[in-house]
Design a protein around this motif. Sequence first.
Motif, mmCIF file in Angstrom:
data_model
loop_
_atom_site.group_PDB
_atom_site.id
_atom_site.type_symbol
_atom_site.label_atom_id
_atom_site.label_comp_id
_atom_site.label_asym_id
_atom_site.label_seq_id
_atom_site.Cartn_x
_atom_site.Cartn_y
_atom_site.Cartn_z
ATOM 1 N N LEU A 211 0.816 -1.215 0.000
ATOM 2 C CA LEU A 211 0.000 0.000 0.000
ATOM 3 C C LEU A 211 0.855 1.273 0.000
ATOM 4 O O LEU A 211 0.619 2.167 -0.831
ATOM 5 C CB LEU A 211 -0.968 -0.007 1.183
ATOM 6 N N PRO A 212 1.863 1.402 0.888
ATOM 7 C CA PRO A 212 2.708 2.601 0.806
ATOM 8 C C PRO A 212 3.443 2.714 -0.534
ATOM 9 O O PRO A 212 3.615 3.828 -1.052
ATOM 10 C CB PRO A 212 3.693 2.423 1.969
ATOM 11 N N MET A 213 3.870 1.576 -1.086
ATOM 12 C CA MET A 213 4.553 1.636 -2.379
ATOM 13 C C MET A 213 3.605 2.130 -3.460
ATOM 14 O O MET A 213 3.984 2.922 -4.332
ATOM 15 C CB MET A 213 5.129 0.264 -2.749
ATOM 16 N N PHE A 214 2.343 1.684 -3.405
ATOM 17 C CA PHE A 214 1.358 2.163 -4.369
ATOM 18 C C PHE A 214 1.114 3.662 -4.226
ATOM 19 O O PHE A 214 1.075 4.408 -5.215
ATOM 20 C CB PHE A 214 0.046 1.396 -4.172
ATOM 21 N N LEU A 215 0.984 4.125 -3.004
ATOM 22 C CA LEU A 215 0.662 5.533 -2.783
ATOM 23 C C LEU A 215 1.841 6.457 -3.066
ATOM 24 O O LEU A 215 1.641 7.616 -3.454
ATOM 25 C CB LEU A 215 0.191 5.724 -1.334
ATOM 26 N N CYS A 216 3.060 5.970 -2.877
ATOM 27 C CA CYS A 216 4.237 6.842 -2.943
ATOM 28 C C CYS A 216 5.011 6.757 -4.253
ATOM 29 O O CYS A 216 5.960 7.527 -4.451
ATOM 30 C CB CYS A 216 5.191 6.520 -1.791
ATOM 31 N N SER A 217 4.646 5.835 -5.162
ATOM 32 C CA SER A 217 5.452 5.625 -6.376
ATOM 33 C C SER A 217 4.995 6.479 -7.549
ATOM 34 O O SER A 217 5.016 6.032 -8.701
ATOM 35 C CB SER A 217 5.412 4.138 -6.760
ATOM 36 N N ALA A 218 4.571 7.698 -7.276
ATOM 37 C CA ALA A 218 4.140 8.640 -8.317
ATOM 38 C C ALA A 218 2.975 8.086 -9.114
ATOM 39 O O ALA A 218 2.834 8.363 -10.302
ATOM 40 C CB ALA A 218 5.303 8.999 -9.242
ATOM 41 N N THR A 219 2.129 7.301 -8.472
ATOM 42 C CA THR A 219 0.961 6.754 -9.165
ATOM 43 C C THR A 219 -0.151 7.788 -9.288
ATOM 44 O O THR A 219 -0.806 7.889 -10.323
ATOM 45 C CB THR A 219 0.421 5.532 -8.397
ATOM 46 N N LEU A 220 -0.383 8.558 -8.230
ATOM 47 C CA LEU A 220 -1.520 9.489 -8.190
ATOM 48 C C LEU A 220 -1.103 10.944 -8.289
ATOM 49 O O LEU A 220 -1.965 11.822 -8.380
ATOM 50 C CB LEU A 220 -2.330 9.269 -6.904
ATOM 51 N N TYR A 221 0.203 11.216 -8.266
ATOM 52 C CA TYR A 221 0.694 12.583 -8.370
ATOM 53 C C TYR A 221 2.151 12.521 -8.808
ATOM 54 O O TYR A 221 2.823 11.490 -8.654
ATOM 55 C CB TYR A 221 0.562 13.333 -7.035
ATOM 56 N N PRO A 222 2.695 13.606 -9.349
ATOM 57 C CA PRO A 222 4.077 13.591 -9.846
ATOM 58 C C PRO A 222 5.078 13.400 -8.717
ATOM 59 O O PRO A 222 4.859 13.825 -7.576
ATOM 60 C CB PRO A 222 4.239 14.963 -10.505
ATOM 61 N N PRO A 238 10.458 -0.706 -7.060
ATOM 62 C CA PRO A 238 10.143 -1.325 -8.355
ATOM 63 C C PRO A 238 8.890 -0.773 -9.013
ATOM 64 O O PRO A 238 8.833 -0.638 -10.234
ATOM 65 C CB PRO A 238 9.988 -2.810 -8.006
ATOM 66 N N LEU A 239 7.865 -0.433 -8.231
ATOM 67 C CA LEU A 239 6.627 0.039 -8.840
ATOM 68 C C LEU A 239 6.841 1.355 -9.569
ATOM 69 O O LEU A 239 6.224 1.593 -10.614
ATOM 70 C CB LEU A 239 5.531 0.190 -7.781
ATOM 71 N N TRP A 240 7.718 2.221 -9.069
ATOM 72 C CA TRP A 240 7.981 3.488 -9.751
ATOM 73 C C TRP A 240 8.487 3.241 -11.166
ATOM 74 O O TRP A 240 8.076 3.905 -12.117
ATOM 75 C CB TRP A 240 8.998 4.327 -8.972
ATOM 76 N N HIS A 241 9.389 2.271 -11.322
ATOM 77 C CA HIS A 241 9.917 1.953 -12.655
ATOM 78 C C HIS A 241 8.797 1.448 -13.561
ATOM 79 O O HIS A 241 8.745 1.805 -14.742
ATOM 80 C CB HIS A 241 11.026 0.901 -12.537
ATOM 81 N N GLY A 242 7.905 0.626 -13.014
ATOM 82 C CA GLY A 242 6.785 0.145 -13.812
ATOM 83 C C GLY A 242 5.840 1.254 -14.212
ATOM 84 O O GLY A 242 5.368 1.316 -15.356
ATOM 85 N N VAL A 243 5.555 2.166 -13.285
ATOM 86 C CA VAL A 243 4.652 3.280 -13.559
ATOM 87 C C VAL A 243 5.225 4.184 -14.649
ATOM 88 O O VAL A 243 4.524 4.566 -15.609
ATOM 89 C CB VAL A 243 4.395 4.080 -12.267
ATOM 90 N N GLU A 244 6.503 4.523 -14.525
ATOM 91 C CA GLU A 244 7.124 5.402 -15.516
ATOM 92 C C GLU A 244 7.156 4.761 -16.893
ATOM 93 O O GLU A 244 6.908 5.422 -17.915
ATOM 94 C CB GLU A 244 8.543 5.758 -15.063
ATOM 95 N N LEU A 245 7.456 3.476 -16.941
ATOM 96 C CA LEU A 245 7.504 2.776 -18.226
ATOM 97 C C LEU A 245 6.122 2.734 -18.866
ATOM 98 O O LEU A 245 5.967 2.954 -20.081
ATOM 99 C CB LEU A 245 8.045 1.359 -18.011
ATOM 100 N N MET A 246 5.094 2.479 -18.078
ATOM 101 C CA MET A 246 3.731 2.461 -18.608
ATOM 102 C C MET A 246 3.309 3.839 -19.121
ATOM 103 O O MET A 246 2.654 3.954 -20.174
ATOM 104 C CB MET A 246 2.759 1.986 -17.525
ATOM 105 N N ARG A 247 3.672 4.883 -18.410
ATOM 106 C CA ARG A 247 3.303 6.236 -18.848
ATOM 107 C C ARG A 247 3.966 6.575 -20.178
ATOM 108 O O ARG A 247 3.355 7.202 -21.050
ATOM 109 C CB ARG A 247 3.709 7.255 -17.777
ATOM 110 N N GLN A 248 5.204 6.176 -20.343
ATOM 111 C CA GLN A 248 5.892 6.451 -21.603
ATOM 112 C C GLN A 248 5.208 5.732 -22.761
ATOM 113 O O GLN A 248 5.026 6.298 -23.841
ATOM 114 C CB GLN A 248 7.355 6.019 -21.491
#
Length: 286
Positions: A211-222, A238-248
Amino acid sequence: MSGDVRVPGHDEAIAPTLRRLRSRPRWLAGLYAGNARAVIGRGFRVIRAQNWGVIATGFFEPVFYLLAMGLGMGQLVGELPGPDGRPIPYAMFIAPALLATSAMNGAIYDSVNNVFFKLRYAKLYEGMLATSLGPMDVALGEIFMALFRGLLYSIGFLGVITVMGLVTSWWALAMIPVALLIALGFASIGMAVTSFITGFQQLDLVPVVLLPMFLCSATLYPITVYPEAVQWFVKALPLWHGVELMRQLSVGVFTSMTGVHVAYFLVMSVIGIAVASLRLRRLFLR
């Protein structure tokens, strides 16, 4: 009279298994029998018999987040900078992040909760390893089943955000294999961690981490809302890398970090599979 009892057709039946065992690299002899598909086949039979309803429920979580946050709160937030710096609607900003999160959750819960029960209570792996299967066969089979769950979630959610007009590039089709890569990394680490868990109470630590990784990995805000020191910590997750890759992929924009994101999950997967295989061997083949 010879004491050997020969069963008609026995030699022909086990011949493929014997060929696989002889063709293994020597360093894999104690870990891998080349028959992970036996574990996969069993997994699909279980799903067909009883688990479709449970699996389907996991699809709705990111959809509800998207409706509540992207469409609801998005009316208040407005636009945010996209991967190329251009402003995009808030729903378009969080949709790829929720897809990455969905792949993570599906893989983790399949490789932790299900694997824990099979490992500690059903004693399923103990029975499997009493056959010609090796620890890596079991690990690869279970990780594949977690990937299957992640694949279903990814295809469904990508269809939802496409219908909603939240992807603007054909590169978005690559979000499905990337979701599988994300799921592979988390499933591998999840199974490795599960091999150290000994009681149901310890499973409560999983959402405490997720849960903290979801909330803090730039999922809902920059990520720029954090101080620089905190940004470096988030970028190690790891989730931050996944989020950034998906956004690209969602807008078809790539940077020098794209390869870093992919490499992160490849290394994560190799480490997880290796640790899970070695742990299973230590637990059952001592």
